[in-house]
Design an enzyme around this catalytic site. Structure first.
Site, mmCIF file in Angstrom:
data_model
loop_
_atom_site.group_PDB
_atom_site.id
_atom_site.type_symbol
_atom_site.label_atom_id
_atom_site.label_comp_id
_atom_site.label_asym_id
_atom_site.label_seq_id
_atom_site.Cartn_x
_atom_site.Cartn_y
_atom_site.Cartn_z
ATOM 1 N N HIS A 1 -3.757 23.636 -135.325
ATOM 2 C CA HIS A 1 -4.381 22.617 -136.138
ATOM 3 C C HIS A 1 -5.202 23.431 -136.767
ATOM 4 C CE1 HIS A 1 -3.120 18.627 -134.241
ATOM 5 N NE2 HIS A 1 -3.722 19.036 -133.072
ATOM 6 N N THR B 1 -4.662 23.725 -130.458
ATOM 7 C CA THR B 1 -5.701 23.752 -131.328
ATOM 8 C C THR B 1 -5.590 24.631 -132.289
ATOM 9 O OG1 THR B 1 -7.259 23.108 -129.623
ATOM 10 C CG2 THR B 1 -8.343 24.322 -131.356
ATOM 11 N N ILE C 1 -0.129 21.385 -122.868
ATOM 12 C CA ILE C 1 -1.189 20.687 -121.970
ATOM 13 C C ILE C 1 -0.288 19.637 -121.154
ATOM 14 C CG2 ILE C 1 -3.115 18.960 -122.125
ATOM 15 C CD1 ILE C 1 -3.870 21.923 -122.806
ATOM 16 N N CYS D 1 -24.517 20.463 -122.241
ATOM 17 C CA CYS D 1 -25.138 21.360 -123.666
ATOM 18 C C CYS D 1 -24.698 20.661 -124.778
ATOM 19 C CB CYS D 1 -24.811 22.778 -123.631
ATOM 20 S SG CYS D 1 -25.301 23.783 -125.015
HETATM 21 ZN ZN LIG Z 1 -6.583 25.749 -126.064
HETATM 22 ZN ZN LIG Z 2 -27.534 23.729 -124.564
#
Ligand SMILES: [Zn+2]
Ligand SMILES: [Zn+2]
Length: 342
Positions: free
Chosen positions: A43, A40, A177, A108
């Site tokens: 990226h 990430t 990963i 959430c």
């Molecule tokens: Zn990560």
């Molecule tokens: Zn939330």
């Protein structure tokens, strides 16, 4: 203090001085001892598609895989004490949306990522909600504890693929990963094949993580290489962690009837998929992104039992001042996990 930051919605990162933060109510200050560089982060550095939502939070210090000691407590911060070694779940919840008020923070809708939407850990001090801190068992050191987040993603992908002992599992992509996925699938007793493309260093790391057949597709292709290694039988599960769009259809063609294909890679563009074949083969495609909270303790327990195996994934340790060189190592796929030591 020095911090590696994203300052504008364009390629590049800036290593710069920022003021020390102080914790808000319910937050703590963590003195970062180890922080891993993630795909990430690469990226974000390259500014590939899919990260546009970061723009609102810029400038922002990146880094979301880390461990450190609690340096100070904000007002009303509960459950942690100064000096304690913790790793931190990077996804913060809003506390206000329908899911949060219903007691389901996993769902959430107002999440902000530490190191993405708010300041992260490629620096010396980071403020985080006390609720995001996860205690690290005494037998684990900061560099291993910093691997909890990426390994929770790997474990989650293996869970979604419903990997069981004796099954054949194909993992595409030997980045951190994918390495974690291969390690957990092998630990579950599966027969694991991991394929990469010119990833010599990472495939060598894979061979240290368990009985994993690690194959380099450089100069050839997946069907040819699998056949050359006697791997003609289709797989019970294929887990993609390469973020390479062409790997999706290649992988589906190796999946047996009724099998599960898990996508864990982040793809810069849509992938063409032969849906009619998928229907006739009664296969499942599952996305894997963020692990549920309970997986964090499973990963910490696994690392406590297999510390030296997991440590093989760390190929580079660099001081914070060399953070940009670390990003470049990850970018060129010449590293397993790169750990920054602020
Ligand atoms: Zn990560
Ligand atoms: Zn939330």
């Amino acid at each position: 203090m020095l911090a590696l930051r994203k300052t504008q919605p364009a390629p590049g990162l800036v290593l710069t001085d920022v003021p020390e933060p102080s914790p808000a109510p319910g937050e703590v200050l963590v003195a970062v001892e180890a922080a891993g560089i993630c795909g990430t982060d690469v990226h974000i550095a390259d500014w590939t598609a899919g990260y546009e939502s970061m723009t609102a939070g810029m400038p922002v210090t990146i880094g979301h895989e880390f461990a450190g000691r609690i340096a100070a407590l904000g007002e009303g911060a509960l459950g942690v004490s100064v000096g304690q070694l913790v790793t931190v779940r990077p996804s913060t919840v809003c506390g206000r949306c329908a899911a949060c008020t219903a007691g389901d923070p996993d769902a959430c809708t107002g999440r902000r990522g530490i190191g993405i939407g708010r300041d992260g850990a490629f620096t010396r001090l980071v403020r985080v909600p006390a609720l995001n801190c996860v205690a690290v068992p005494p037998s684990l050191d900061p560099e291993l504890a910093a691997m909890t987040e990426p390994l929770s993603v790997s474990l989650h992908a293996v869970d979604l693929a419903q990997v069981r002992a004796g099954q054949r599992v194909l993992v595409l992509g030997p980045g951190p990963i994918g390495l974690g996925i291969a390690m957990f699938a092998a630990a579950a007793g599966a027969e694991v094949v991991l394929a990469g493309h010119g990833d010599t260093t990472r495939l060598a790391v894979a061979r240290m993580l368990g009985p994993i057949l690690a194959l380099d597709l450089a100069g050839t292709d997946l069907p040819t290489t699998l056949a050359a290694h006697g791997q003609d039988e289709p797989f019970h599960a294929v887990i993609e962690a390469a973020g390479v769009t062409s790997a999706v259809q290649d992988g589906l063609l190796r999946l047996r009837k009724g099998g599960t294909f898990v996508v864990a890679g982040i793809h810069a563009r849509p992938a063409p998929i032969d849906l009619t074949r998928l229907v006739r083969m009664e296969q499942t495609i599952h996305g894997a992104y963020r692990a549920p909270i309970a997986d964090w303790s499973r990963v910490l327990a696994f690392m406590a039992r297999h510390a030296e195996t997991v440590r093989c994934m760390i190929t580079h340790r660099l001081p914070l001042k060399d953070a940009l060189a670390g990003i470049e190592l990850s970018h060129k796929r010449e590293a397993g996990k790169v750990i920054l030591l602020p």
